[in-house]
Design an enzyme around this catalytic site. Sequence first.
Site, mmCIF file in Angstrom:
data_model
loop_
_atom_site.group_PDB
_atom_site.id
_atom_site.type_symbol
_atom_site.label_atom_id
_atom_site.label_comp_id
_atom_site.label_asym_id
_atom_site.label_seq_id
_atom_site.Cartn_x
_atom_site.Cartn_y
_atom_site.Cartn_z
ATOM 1 N N SER A 50 -41.957 -11.850 -15.609
ATOM 2 C CA SER A 50 -41.880 -10.674 -14.735
ATOM 3 C C SER A 50 -41.043 -9.586 -15.134
ATOM 4 O O SER A 50 -40.130 -9.901 -15.525
ATOM 5 C CB SER A 50 -42.084 -11.012 -13.477
ATOM 6 O OG SER A 50 -41.786 -10.119 -12.394
ATOM 7 N N GLU A 88 -39.459 -8.344 -13.209
ATOM 8 C CA GLU A 88 -38.365 -8.620 -12.264
ATOM 9 C C GLU A 88 -37.131 -9.079 -12.772
ATOM 10 O O GLU A 88 -36.020 -9.317 -12.327
ATOM 11 C CB GLU A 88 -38.951 -9.322 -11.099
ATOM 12 C CG GLU A 88 -39.634 -8.604 -10.099
ATOM 13 C CD GLU A 88 -38.981 -7.314 -9.153
ATOM 14 O OE1 GLU A 88 -37.965 -7.484 -8.731
ATOM 15 O OE2 GLU A 88 -39.470 -6.263 -9.222
ATOM 16 N N TYR A 116 -36.517 -14.518 -6.488
ATOM 17 C CA TYR A 116 -37.600 -14.550 -7.386
ATOM 18 C C TYR A 116 -37.375 -13.924 -8.687
ATOM 19 O O TYR A 116 -37.815 -14.809 -9.658
ATOM 20 C CB TYR A 116 -38.526 -13.379 -6.809
ATOM 21 C CG TYR A 116 -39.922 -13.241 -7.462
ATOM 22 C CD1 TYR A 116 -41.249 -13.739 -7.401
ATOM 23 C CD2 TYR A 116 -40.027 -12.150 -8.544
ATOM 24 C CE1 TYR A 116 -42.309 -13.528 -8.315
ATOM 25 C CE2 TYR A 116 -40.863 -11.952 -9.110
ATOM 26 C CZ TYR A 116 -42.275 -12.702 -9.414
ATOM 27 O OH TYR A 116 -43.286 -12.405 -10.032
HETATM 28 O O1 G4F Z 1 -46.396 -4.035 -4.161
HETATM 29 P P1 G4F Z 1 -44.953 -4.577 -3.954
HETATM 30 O O2 G4F Z 1 -44.548 -5.466 -2.922
HETATM 31 O O3 G4F Z 1 -44.613 -5.137 -5.511
HETATM 32 P P2 G4F Z 1 -43.312 -5.743 -6.336
HETATM 33 O O4 G4F Z 1 -42.130 -6.117 -5.494
HETATM 34 O O5 G4F Z 1 -42.848 -4.590 -7.383
HETATM 35 O O6 G4F Z 1 -43.591 -6.934 -7.085
HETATM 36 C C1 G4F Z 1 -45.035 -7.291 -7.808
HETATM 37 O O7 G4F Z 1 -44.656 -6.775 -9.180
HETATM 38 C C2 G4F Z 1 -43.601 -7.715 -9.826
HETATM 39 C C3 G4F Z 1 -43.748 -7.158 -11.214
HETATM 40 O O8 G4F Z 1 -44.838 -7.486 -11.990
HETATM 41 C C4 G4F Z 1 -44.115 -9.165 -9.888
HETATM 42 F F1 G4F Z 1 -42.982 -9.767 -10.418
HETATM 43 C C5 G4F Z 1 -44.222 -9.458 -8.269
HETATM 44 O O9 G4F Z 1 -44.768 -10.996 -8.111
HETATM 45 C C6 G4F Z 1 -45.122 -8.688 -7.443
HETATM 46 O O10 G4F Z 1 -46.366 -8.781 -8.243
HETATM 47 O O11 G4F Z 1 -43.912 -3.230 -3.914
HETATM 48 C C7 G4F Z 1 -43.890 -2.311 -5.060
HETATM 49 C C8 G4F Z 1 -43.181 -1.244 -4.510
HETATM 50 C C9 G4F Z 1 -41.654 -1.722 -4.215
HETATM 51 O O12 G4F Z 1 -40.656 -0.452 -4.707
HETATM 52 C C10 G4F Z 1 -41.403 -1.385 -2.822
HETATM 53 O O13 G4F Z 1 -40.282 -1.296 -2.211
HETATM 54 O O14 G4F Z 1 -43.514 -0.527 -3.267
HETATM 55 C C11 G4F Z 1 -42.345 -0.311 -2.410
HETATM 56 N N1 G4F Z 1 -42.727 -0.322 -1.132
HETATM 57 C C12 G4F Z 1 -42.987 0.740 -0.227
HETATM 58 N N2 G4F Z 1 -43.286 0.402 0.873
HETATM 59 C C13 G4F Z 1 -43.565 -1.230 -0.241
HETATM 60 C C14 G4F Z 1 -43.854 -0.840 0.899
HETATM 61 N N3 G4F Z 1 -43.975 -2.595 -0.814
HETATM 62 C C15 G4F Z 1 -44.433 -3.114 0.041
HETATM 63 N N4 G4F Z 1 -44.821 -4.513 -0.209
HETATM 64 N N5 G4F Z 1 -44.786 -2.760 1.331
HETATM 65 C C16 G4F Z 1 -44.664 -1.560 1.911
HETATM 66 O O15 G4F Z 1 -44.820 -1.190 2.966
#
Ligand code: G4F
Length: 320
Positions: free
Chosen positions: A123, A125, A147
Amino acid sequence: MKTALITGVAGQDGLLLSKFLLSKGYRVVGLERSGNAAILDRIRDILDQIILVRGSIQDQSLLVRLLEEYDPCEVYNLAAHSFVPSSWGQAILTGEINALGVTRILEAIRSVNPKIRFYQASSSEVFGNAVETPQNENTPFRPRSPYGVAKAYGHSITVNYREMFGLYAVSGILYNHESPFRGLEFVTRKISLGAVNIKLGKARELRLGNLEARRDWGYAGDYVQAMWLMLQQSKAEDYVIGTGEIHSVREFCEIAFARLGLDYREYVIVDPRFYRPNEDTLLVADASKAHRQLGWRPSVNFCELVEMMVDADWMALSHS
Ligand code: G4F
């Protein structure tokens, strides 16, 4: 007929990879830990086309038995705790599954059939507080969550087994990849479903964290093809997979709501509960090695991805 074993088969990537491999004539054996009906519901369309086995990658004897019984030529390890923020509350379990689980599979492969080709879902990450932007296969790892740390271990142990034991084992460093099958906890699906619920009058607002957070988002259907391509090469190598473009959560909202004739500014509320610390670094892929060596390129752009997700949620909910 070739057989592939996919761990985490009921996740978004497990479903899309299964469909892709079935279309190529593979027999698919899927391992799934959860018996949760909502999770299994995601793969209901392919249940009669795959062999589904319930169990965990923590179960070493099960892994050995699966390799002996089904004799796969390819193993795709997609099983993981995948939601980054919750890894802080489940740090040990995340390490058991995302890190040690990888060694368990590699050990099983080594003892049963070292000719099996192995794909590890690494990932972006692992780059965490990255030292450079964009990141490529040589960018140092600086993970900053349980993670990311566990994924860095999974990545490195895969490289080590390749170099030490000559296994065909690769790590695909994938950036965010989405589809209508994405889990509801991830921001893209939270927005697509949230916007549709608002349009249908089932919700009045959508609470999100940092709207300026930016990600390299691609279509998961393209990314599972990259996984397969990585296992079809003459030499096992690791690859970065992403679009090379970044977009903000705000842009995602703008396009998603506009697709439904709505202005996101009237419905989206910024809620500090969803803010994450230390998100200053830009994680964006330099996938030029995959372009060059795998001939891989994304086929769906950002706007098409957002609209695909909104349309799918609209179709499902407005007709139910
Ligand atoms: O959709 P997210 O939760 O994905 P994140 O943390 O980037 O992780 C995903 O991608 C990674 C890379 O491939 C993987 F390793 C992991 O397993 C997963 O698939 O968050 C995306 C972005 C972040 O910057 C977060 O801070 O969205 C921002 N965000 C803003 N508001 C939010 C929110 N994320 C979530 N989940 N919920 C919100 O309300």
